[in-house]
Design a protein around this motif. Structure first.
Motif, PDB file in Angstrom:
ATOM      1  N   ARG A   1      52.378 -20.214  32.054  1.00 41.18           N
ATOM      2  CA  ARG A   1      53.034 -19.484  33.138  1.00 41.18           C
ATOM      3  C   ARG A   1      53.422 -18.103  32.630  1.00 41.18           C
ATOM      4  NH1 ARG A   1      58.607 -19.595  32.382  1.00 41.18           N
ATOM      5  NH2 ARG A   1      59.318 -21.027  30.750  1.00 41.18           N
ATOM      6  N   PRO A   2      53.441 -17.114  33.493  1.00 40.58           N
ATOM      7  CA  PRO A   2      53.762 -15.747  33.064  1.00 40.58           C
ATOM      8  C   PRO A   2      55.181 -15.636  32.514  1.00 40.58           C
ATOM      9  CG  PRO A   2      52.728 -15.747  35.237  1.00 40.58           C
ATOM     10  CD  PRO A   2      53.066 -17.177  34.922  1.00 40.58           C
ATOM     11  N   LEU A   3      55.326 -14.881  31.441  1.00 44.36           N
ATOM     12  CA  LEU A   3      56.630 -14.641  30.832  1.00 44.36           C
ATOM     13  C   LEU A   3      56.851 -13.139  30.693  1.00 44.36           C
ATOM     14  CD1 LEU A   3      56.550 -17.218  27.886  1.00 44.36           C
ATOM     15  CD2 LEU A   3      57.767 -17.460  30.048  1.00 44.36           C
ATOM     16  N   PRO A   4      58.048 -12.645  30.980  1.00 39.65           N
ATOM     17  CA  PRO A   4      58.338 -11.228  30.776  1.00 39.65           C
ATOM     18  C   PRO A   4      58.411 -10.903  29.290  1.00 39.65           C
ATOM     19  CG  PRO A   4      60.323 -12.395  31.427  1.00 39.65           C
ATOM     20  CD  PRO A   4      59.187 -13.378  31.552  1.00 39.65           C
ATOM     21  N   ALA A   5      58.244  -9.632  28.949  1.00 43.10           N
ATOM     22  CA  ALA A   5      58.249  -9.214  27.548  1.00 43.10           C
ATOM     23  C   ALA A   5      59.561  -9.561  26.863  1.00 43.10           C
ATOM     24  CB  ALA A   5      57.980  -7.709  27.453  1.00 43.10           C
ATOM     25  N   GLU A   6      60.671  -9.512  27.607  1.00 43.68           N
ATOM     26  CA  GLU A   6      61.966  -9.822  27.015  1.00 43.68           C
ATOM     27  C   GLU A   6      62.044 -11.288  26.564  1.00 43.68           C
ATOM     28  OE1 GLU A   6      62.181  -6.268  29.425  1.00 43.68           O
ATOM     29  OE2 GLU A   6      61.467  -8.311  29.872  1.00 43.68           O
ATOM     30  N   GLU A   7      61.495 -12.195  27.353  1.00 46.40           N
ATOM     31  CA  GLU A   7      61.499 -13.607  26.982  1.00 46.40           C
ATOM     32  C   GLU A   7      60.571 -13.855  25.794  1.00 46.40           C
ATOM     33  OE1 GLU A   7      61.981 -17.752  26.798  1.00 46.40           O
ATOM     34  OE2 GLU A   7      63.234 -16.090  27.516  1.00 46.40           O
ATOM     35  N   ILE A   8      59.430 -13.165  25.775  1.00 45.77           N
ATOM     36  CA  ILE A   8      58.508 -13.299  24.642  1.00 45.77           C
ATOM     37  C   ILE A   8      59.168 -12.781  23.372  1.00 45.77           C
ATOM     38  CG2 ILE A   8      56.271 -12.556  23.721  1.00 45.77           C
ATOM     39  CD1 ILE A   8      55.298 -12.357  26.635  1.00 45.77           C
ATOM     40  N   ALA A   9      59.943 -11.704  23.479  1.00 45.32           N
ATOM     41  CA  ALA A   9      60.673 -11.176  22.324  1.00 45.32           C
ATOM     42  C   ALA A   9      61.685 -12.192  21.817  1.00 45.32           C
ATOM     43  CB  ALA A   9      61.370  -9.868  22.704  1.00 45.32           C
ATOM     44  N   ARG A  10      62.398 -12.837  22.734  1.00 45.56           N
ATOM     45  CA  ARG A  10      63.383 -13.834  22.319  1.00 45.56           C
ATOM     46  C   ARG A  10      62.719 -15.002  21.604  1.00 45.56           C
ATOM     47  NH1 ARG A  10      65.547 -18.498  23.328  1.00 45.56           N
ATOM     48  NH2 ARG A  10      63.956 -19.007  24.868  1.00 45.56           N
ATOM     49  N   ARG A  11      61.569 -15.440  22.117  1.00 43.82           N
ATOM     50  CA  ARG A  11      60.876 -16.580  21.511  1.00 43.82           C
ATOM     51  C   ARG A  11      60.265 -16.240  20.160  1.00 43.82           C
ATOM     52  NH1 ARG A  11      57.451 -20.031  26.019  1.00 43.82           N
ATOM     53  NH2 ARG A  11      59.149 -20.414  27.490  1.00 43.82           N
ATOM     54  N   SER A  12      59.749 -15.025  20.028  1.00 43.63           N
ATOM     55  CA  SER A  12      58.996 -14.653  18.822  1.00 43.63           C
ATOM     56  C   SER A  12      59.857 -14.052  17.728  1.00 43.63           C
ATOM     57  CB  SER A  12      57.889 -13.656  19.187  1.00 43.63           C
ATOM     58  OG  SER A  12      58.449 -12.440  19.664  1.00 43.63           O
ATOM     59  N   GLY A  13      61.070 -13.610  18.070  1.00 43.61           N
ATOM     60  CA  GLY A  13      61.907 -12.972  17.069  1.00 43.61           C
ATOM     61  C   GLY A  13      61.530 -11.539  16.789  1.00 43.61           C
TER      62      GLY A  13
ATOM     63  N   PRO B   1      67.057  -9.584  21.348  1.00 42.98           N
ATOM     64  CA  PRO B   1      66.749 -10.558  22.412  1.00 42.98           C
ATOM     65  C   PRO B   1      67.349 -11.938  22.179  1.00 42.98           C
ATOM     66  CG  PRO B   1      64.786  -9.292  21.825  1.00 42.98           C
ATOM     67  CD  PRO B   1      65.830  -8.979  20.787  1.00 42.98           C
ATOM     68  N   ARG B   2      67.678 -12.277  20.916  1.00 39.72           N
ATOM     69  CA  ARG B   2      68.218 -13.603  20.624  1.00 39.72           C
ATOM     70  C   ARG B   2      69.741 -13.615  20.518  1.00 39.72           C
ATOM     71  NH1 ARG B   2      64.261 -16.289  16.035  1.00 39.72           N
ATOM     72  NH2 ARG B   2      62.418 -16.512  17.360  1.00 39.72           N
ATOM     73  N   LEU B   3      70.358 -12.465  20.585  1.00 36.21           N
ATOM     74  CA  LEU B   3      71.798 -12.404  20.363  1.00 36.21           C
ATOM     75  C   LEU B   3      72.582 -13.341  21.281  1.00 36.21           C
ATOM     76  CD1 LEU B   3      74.073 -11.117  18.756  1.00 36.21           C
ATOM     77  CD2 LEU B   3      74.169  -9.297  20.479  1.00 36.21           C
ATOM     78  N   PRO B   4      72.245 -13.450  22.581  1.00 40.62           N
ATOM     79  CA  PRO B   4      73.022 -14.366  23.441  1.00 40.62           C
ATOM     80  C   PRO B   4      72.945 -15.822  23.000  1.00 40.62           C
ATOM     81  CG  PRO B   4      71.760 -12.816  24.776  1.00 40.62           C
ATOM     82  CD  PRO B   4      71.265 -12.675  23.366  1.00 40.62           C
ATOM     83  N   ASP B   5      71.868 -16.194  22.282  1.00 46.10           N
ATOM     84  CA  ASP B   5      71.707 -17.592  21.855  1.00 46.10           C
ATOM     85  C   ASP B   5      72.201 -17.826  20.439  1.00 46.10           C
ATOM     86  OD1 ASP B   5      70.403 -18.175  24.281  1.00 46.10           O
ATOM     87  OD2 ASP B   5      68.489 -17.498  23.462  1.00 46.10           O
ATOM     88  N   ALA B   6      72.642 -16.773  19.754  1.00 47.17           N
ATOM     89  CA  ALA B   6      72.952 -16.864  18.328  1.00 47.17           C
ATOM     90  C   ALA B   6      74.314 -17.500  18.087  1.00 47.17           C
ATOM     91  CB  ALA B   6      72.891 -15.482  17.682  1.00 47.17           C
ATOM     92  N   THR B   7      74.415 -18.780  18.367  1.00 44.15           N
ATOM     93  CA  THR B   7      75.639 -19.541  18.111  1.00 44.15           C
ATOM     94  C   THR B   7      75.290 -20.762  17.282  1.00 44.15           C
ATOM     95  OG1 THR B   7      77.390 -20.877  19.108  1.00 44.15           O
ATOM     96  CG2 THR B   7      75.343 -20.667  20.342  1.00 44.15           C
TER      97      THR B   7
END
Length: 424
Positions: free
Chosen positions: A383-395, A108-114
């Motif tokens: 506010r509601p967050l999808p599971a994918e966004e929660i995965a990105r935030r939590s690692g 989930p974090r790969l797009p931000d991994a720069t």
């Protein structure tokens, strides 16, 4: 993190700020990218970097995200040192399972991994980027093995090096301290300052703040290990104090600038406090607390651990009393006792070990809640967050997030909605 991609000119300027002794090479920037991808203390990330180097391992992980883990498993091999029952387990199947789970939580974090945005954000606050093997890197952290930080961000108005281990005393305790606890922390810190030791703590309210303030007043270097980025001065009530720490000592973090503090990261950063100290003293601690979590790491490292006794009726001293009663911590009879342990310690004798009580013993050395649930709850918002966004935030992987959300719902700590999950 910075929402847009910095220009090359911005990146080059930021690198000159963060790396004044020399421009960052590919391995350094890869380490920063790794720190964006993986949560602090991720042993699989640490082991991959140790085995293949930062840049090569990161490139292989990116390929594995798209083409599967087969190449990575073959590269490691079932007979490598890493596959011999440590991080990856024994045999190719175990290596593949461990890598697959790691890829799931990193995906989930790969797009931000720069590294670019992190470096520019660090330069904006004058932070310095430290990597293992270079001047300024606290070598005591290497005792954490695969759980050691991948990089460190240091923010300081003073050019002193982090002493680490043989020249530092870690002082920790509860946030809701008593007057007696504050007095004890002040006396111990003053003794450390008189001996010329660095004082390490976590920058929090309570005992941490007392230790930092006394060290600043005494003019001795002090390090605050943060649970978020070095640009996140938290808690807000300690902002002025943390600026004072930065002026005469340093703020230290393994998380990229822009990272928000969370309960999970507070627990993860405790291992750094434990490793930086040649000895650690717990001044006050409830039965279950961050200070007890730090004590757990100290015991695993085999470092000297001290605890200050208090009133038997004080809830703030229960943890200290249990540490002493179980034989895990030495009782502080004099404020100089922990200081003497640091001064007399031979750093060559200090290393990782399964210290007494590392399995918990009579002391609760963990958290009451499943760690995945803790990380998921940290990531939730109103506010509601999808599971994918929660995965990105939590690692975590999406599958682990779904499982943790189900447990949190049973405890009425998370609420499902048509648009995702949120806090109740």
């Amino acid at each position: 993190m910075i929402p847009r991609t910095p220009s090359r000119a911005e990146l080059d300027h930021a690198l000159r700020v963060c790396r004044p002794t020399g421009c960052a090479d590919g391995d350094v920037l890869a380490r920063v990218s790794w720190s964006v991808l993986a949560e602090p203390g991720d042993a699989v990330a640490g082991a991959l970097i140790e085995h293949s180097g930062p840049a090569r391992s990161f490139a292989m992980v990116r390929r594995a995200m798209h083409h599967g883990a087969g190449e990575l498993v073959e590269h490691l091999g079932a007979g490598t040192v890493l596959g011999a029952g440590t991080v990856f387990g024994d045999g190719a199947d175990s290596v593949g399972h461990t890598l697959g789970a790691a890829l799931d939580r990193w995906r989930p974090r790969l797009p931000d991994a720069t590294s670019h945005a992190a470096v520019v954000a660090g330069a904006a606050v004058g932070a310095r980027l430290l990597v293992p093997g270079e001047p300024g890197w606290p070598t005591a952290l290497d005792d954490l093995g695969p759980h050691a930080p991948i990089v460190l961000w240091s923010r300081s108005g003073h050019a002193h090096p982090v002493s680490g281990c043989s020249g530092a005393l870690a002082v920790v305790g509860c946030r809701a301290n008593t007057v007696a606890g504050a007095e004890a922390a002040a006396e111990i810190t003053s003794a450390a300052a008189d001996a010329g030791l660095e004082v390490v703590s976590g920058g929090a309210y309570g005992i941490d703040a007392v230790a930092h303030r006394v060290a600043v007043a005494a003019g001795t270097p002090t390090t605050a290990v943060l649970a978020g980025g070095v640009d996140q001065l938290y808690p807000a009530g300690n902002t002025a104090m943390l600026r004072d720490v930065c002026a005469g000592g340093r703020l230290l973090s393994e998380s990229p600038p822009g990272t928000r503090p969370s309960r999970w990261r507070f627990l993860a950063r405790n291992r750094l406090i434990a490793a930086l100290g040649g000895a650690t003293v717990v001044v006050e601690a409830a039965a279950r607390s961050g200070a007890i979590n730090t004590a757990h790491h100290v015991l695993q490292l085999g470092r000297p651990l001290f605890a200050v006794p208090g009133s038997f009726a004080s809830a703030a001293s229960v943890g200290c009393h249990r540490l002493i009663a179980a034989g895990h911590a030495q009782i502080v009879v004099s404020p100089r006792d922990p200081v003497v342990a640091v001064v007399q310690a031979d750093p060559t004798d200090i290393g990782p070990s399964a210290g007494p009580g590392a399995d918990g013993g009579a002391v609760a050395l963990g958290t009451r809640r499943d760690p995945h649930v803790t990380r998921v709850l940290d990531a939730l918002d109103r506010r509601p967050l999808p599971a994918e966004e929660i995965a990105r935030r939590s690692g975590l992987s999406v599958d682990d997030v779904v499982d943790a959300l189900a447990l949190a719902q049973l405890e009425q700590l998370a609420t499902p909605t048509a648009d995702g999950w949120c806090r109740p």
